[in-house]
Design an enzyme around this catalytic site. Structure first.
Site, PDB file in Angstrom:
ATOM      1  N   ASP A  32       0.337   3.919 -13.231  1.00  0.00           N
ATOM      2  CA  ASP A  32       1.548   4.058 -14.002  1.00  0.00           C
ATOM      3  C   ASP A  32       1.371   4.855 -15.119  1.00  0.00           C
ATOM      4  O   ASP A  32       2.310   4.864 -16.128  1.00  0.00           O
ATOM      5  CB  ASP A  32       1.803   2.460 -14.561  1.00  0.00           C
ATOM      6  CG  ASP A  32       2.437   1.669 -13.355  1.00  0.00           C
ATOM      7  OD1 ASP A  32       3.276   2.188 -12.236  1.00  0.00           O
ATOM      8  OD2 ASP A  32       2.063   0.392 -13.241  1.00  0.00           O
ATOM      9  N   ASP A  34       6.395   4.270  -5.204  1.00  0.00           N
ATOM     10  CA  ASP A  34       6.491   4.096  -6.821  1.00  0.00           C
ATOM     11  C   ASP A  34       5.559   5.398  -7.260  1.00  0.00           C
ATOM     12  O   ASP A  34       5.851   6.090  -8.318  1.00  0.00           O
ATOM     13  CB  ASP A  34       6.227   2.922  -7.571  1.00  0.00           C
ATOM     14  CG  ASP A  34       6.746   1.865  -6.980  1.00  0.00           C
ATOM     15  OD1 ASP A  34       6.639   1.845  -5.784  1.00  0.00           O
ATOM     16  OD2 ASP A  34       7.003   1.014  -7.612  1.00  0.00           O
TER      17      ASP A  34
HETATM   18  N1  GLY Z   1       6.878   0.221 -10.104  1.00  0.00           N
HETATM   19  C1  GLY Z   1       7.602  -0.846 -10.372  1.00  0.00           C
HETATM   20  C2  GLY Z   1       9.167  -1.001 -10.017  1.00  0.00           C
HETATM   21  O1  GLY Z   1       9.701   0.140  -9.551  1.00  0.00           O
HETATM   22  O2  GLY Z   1       9.566  -1.988  -9.835  1.00  0.00           O
END
Ligand code: GLY
Length: 406
Positions: A128, A190
């Protein structure tokens, strides 16, 4: 008697004439109001950014020196420290509002909120970092050319690349076990979004190793994350010793085999962004087949239910965040293909729906968030039908992209 009748007749004629004129004028007025030009996208954009400026100032006042906004529980702002994956979105939103309004007050707030995220540049075990640093310092650098922001991005990109395993060909996602499962090397869709930081820094610093990591990750994802209909799994777990696939799951969706909406949004955006930086035809091709799949499955108003395969549809929550991410990606993708009019039409529909009272907050409400009705993690019972910072960020980004599309 004859004279009176004639006078009466004349009066009747005049009254009828006046009435007919009145009816005609009323009809004309209703026709004119019926045909009143729809609010232009420029007007929609201005209306949303005017609101965003108010909301952002309100939200900034609720934050202390360490907290970043996460959601709103109906009475108060829910905050999280900078290590929360969403910490870059509010600073990024402030930068976008500053860009649109030129308001120096918002720039000062953007600098203040961006600075909170800086320690994340040292994190080497969480994908992230890309979201956190690129949406905050990345926007600062884009808009101001600030050399410190550039340095932070460089450090962060190198930290993110530490998670790359050349045998798997991907950066590991999540350094923790979300559901108690013993993943060996989880990679979530993601993570495609975080490659933007690598590609951006690779370009600025002429550091090709970072681009190689990003391209490898995207190609491996392209190979292993997709079903034949081009919906994506959420997670693929790899054997880090030989790169083989252990299993595929959809942790934040309705079921492993379902199409979790935000995952599909990350997928569309991720491959569109890969094409922006690399101009590799296979990335564009993947983005277009994902786009076609979405066009065939999105509801009439363009806002997906939180999972495309929820059995409760149409009695199901929508996810404004997925719509906002898709709108941004559709708008950009339209500029890379010969005839992108259908993608632009979908983006416009999504943006107009998000800008309607159903989704857009009233000024001074919603804890300072711009949009209502997103879903964070439904299976975990977290953040269901709430405002979320990434919905706001991608909504504004999409509106700016749409405004600049010509
Ligand atoms: N990366 C987390 C989401 O999209 O909830």
């Amino acid at each position: 008697m004859r004279n009176i009748s004639l006078l009466t007749l004349h009066r009747m004629k005049t009254t009828m004439k006046n009435s007919l004129i009145k009816i005609f004028l009323l009809l004309l007025a209703s026709l004119v109001s019926g045909c009143k030009a729809e609010e232009s996208m420029e007007q929609v954009t201005k209306r949303v950014f005017d609101l965003a400026a108010v909301q952002c100032e309100m939200m900034a006042q609720s934050l202390d020196s360490l907290s970043t906004p996460r959601s709103f529980n109906g009475t108060s702002l829910v905050t999280a420290p900078a290590k929360w994956w969403c910490s870059g979105f509010f600073p990024g939103t402030l930068w976008l509002v500053y860009e649109y309004t030129g308001d120096e007050k918002l720039r000062a707030l953007a600098e203040r909120e961006t600075a909170k995220v800086e320690p994340i540049k040292w994190v080497t075990d969480d994908h992230d970092v890309g979201f956190q640093i690129n949406c905050s310092f990345g926007q600062q650098y884009r808009l101001t050319g600030d050399s410190h922001a550039r340095d932070v991005m460089h450090t962060a990109a190198r930290s993110l690349a530490v998670g790359f395993n050349p045998t798997v060909g991907c950066i590991r996602s999540w350094s923790f076990q979300l559901d108690g499962t013993n993943w060996q090397f989880p990679v979530i869709i993601d993570n495609m979004m975080n490659l933007e930081l690598l590609l951006s820094v690779a370009k600025t610093e002429s550091e090709s190793a970072l681009e190689e990591v990003a391209v490898s990750h995207a190609r491996t994802t392209m190979k292993n994350h997709y079903r034949p209909d081009f919906t994506t799994y959420h997670l693929v777990d790899y054997n880090p010793a030989d790169g083989s696939v252990i299993r595929k799951q959809t942790v934040q969706g309705y079921a492993d085999e379902s199409a979790w909406s935000r995952g599909q949004a990350w997928s569309l955006y991720g491959f569109t962004m890969m094409y922006r930086f690399t101009r590799e035809a296979d990335f564009l091709e993947r983005a277009t087949v994902i786009a076609e799949m979405l066009l065939s499955r999105l509801p009439e108003d363009g806002i997906p239910y939180w999972d495309f395969d929820s059995p409760n549809i149409p009695n199901e929550y929508r996810d404004a965040s997925a719509a906002a991410v898709m709108a941004s990606a559709f708008t950009e993708l339209a500029s890379y293909v010969e005839d992108g009019s259908r993608y632009l039409a979908m983006a416009e529909k999504q943006l107009r729906t998000l800008a309607s009272p159903e989704y857009l907050a009233e000024p001074g409400t919603n804890g300072g968030f711009i949009l209502k009705h997103s879903v964070g993690h439904f299976p975990a019972g977290n953040e269901i039908d709430v405002p979320l910072s990434y919905a706001d960020y991608y909504f504004l980004e999409a509106l700016e992209k749409f405004a600049n599309k010509h």
